[in-house]
Design a protein around this motif. Sequence first.
Motif, PDB file in Angstrom:
ATOM      1  N   TRP A  35       8.003  79.157  90.529  1.00 53.12           N
ATOM      2  CA  TRP A  35       7.094  78.202  89.901  1.00 53.12           C
ATOM      3  C   TRP A  35       7.960  77.174  89.190  1.00 53.12           C
ATOM      4  O   TRP A  35       8.857  77.529  88.428  1.00 53.12           O
ATOM      5  CB  TRP A  35       6.197  78.881  88.884  1.00 53.12           C
ATOM      6  N   LEU A  66      -0.417  84.441  96.844  1.00 56.50           N
ATOM      7  CA  LEU A  66      -0.134  84.206  95.433  1.00 56.50           C
ATOM      8  C   LEU A  66      -0.846  82.961  94.914  1.00 56.50           C
ATOM      9  O   LEU A  66      -1.271  82.925  93.763  1.00 56.50           O
ATOM     10  CB  LEU A  66       1.364  84.104  95.188  1.00 56.50           C
ATOM     11  N   TYR A  75      -1.952  90.338  92.950  1.00 56.55           N
ATOM     12  CA  TYR A  75      -3.009  90.302  93.970  1.00 56.55           C
ATOM     13  C   TYR A  75      -3.585  91.681  94.246  1.00 56.55           C
ATOM     14  O   TYR A  75      -4.754  91.817  94.588  1.00 56.55           O
ATOM     15  CB  TYR A  75      -2.485  89.684  95.276  1.00 56.55           C
ATOM     16  N   TYR A 101      -4.454  84.416  94.560  1.00 57.95           N
ATOM     17  CA  TYR A 101      -4.715  85.637  93.783  1.00 57.95           C
ATOM     18  C   TYR A 101      -3.614  86.016  92.795  1.00 57.95           C
ATOM     19  O   TYR A 101      -3.709  87.073  92.181  1.00 57.95           O
ATOM     20  CB  TYR A 101      -4.979  86.806  94.743  1.00 57.95           C
ATOM     21  N   ARG A 102      -2.571  85.205  92.666  1.00 58.30           N
ATOM     22  CA  ARG A 102      -1.476  85.413  91.737  1.00 58.30           C
ATOM     23  C   ARG A 102      -0.611  86.622  92.142  1.00 58.30           C
ATOM     24  O   ARG A 102      -0.871  87.285  93.117  1.00 58.30           O
ATOM     25  CB  ARG A 102      -1.986  85.516  90.313  1.00 58.30           C
TER      26      ARG A 102
END
Length: 187
Positions: free
Chosen positions: A28, A97, A104, A100-101
């Motif tokens: 990120w 991701l 998940y 659902y990050r």
Amino acid sequence: MMNQSPSTIRNGLSILHQVLEGHVGVYWKGGVLQKTITDPSFHLKLPFITHYEPVQVTLQTDQVRDIPCGTKGGVMINFEKIEVVNQLHKDYVHDTLLSYRVQYDNTWIYDKIHHKINQFCSFHSLQQVYIDVFDQIDEKMKDALQGDCTRYAQGIEIISVCVKKPTIPESIRRNFEQMEEECTKVS
């Protein structure tokens, strides 16, 4: 301010990080998930600007514990452990991701197994859940989980589900044992 663990702080400060075998690295930058996914090895990132997380892409077993449910007749039982062997395929890591990050499997394994086992119990009697169709629960749960993953989270493959025998109220368990003894004597 959010409490950060020492590993989160180290992750933020470090330039060099290692992606272990069986994982891929996801990143990120400024809070935005990047399309870059790295293979196992050592990699560089910008401290404070880029956040890194390892994501497992080999088989993993999630253990869902203590699932209370009520049968069709209203008897409360508890599944102490259900194991779900699953795999997130590397080609789907970014999309999974993004939707659902990193956690998940909370959505697609833990929460789903709670929901699916409760649905199953509510449509079956205690006799059916505990004895008559118990041998079919593993496959039914696998098919139900995979159906939802295929529809909404295509990169997650459910390999197998293993449902342990539920615990039932002691008085009912004794009745089942007595009936079994009687059937054995008659045979």
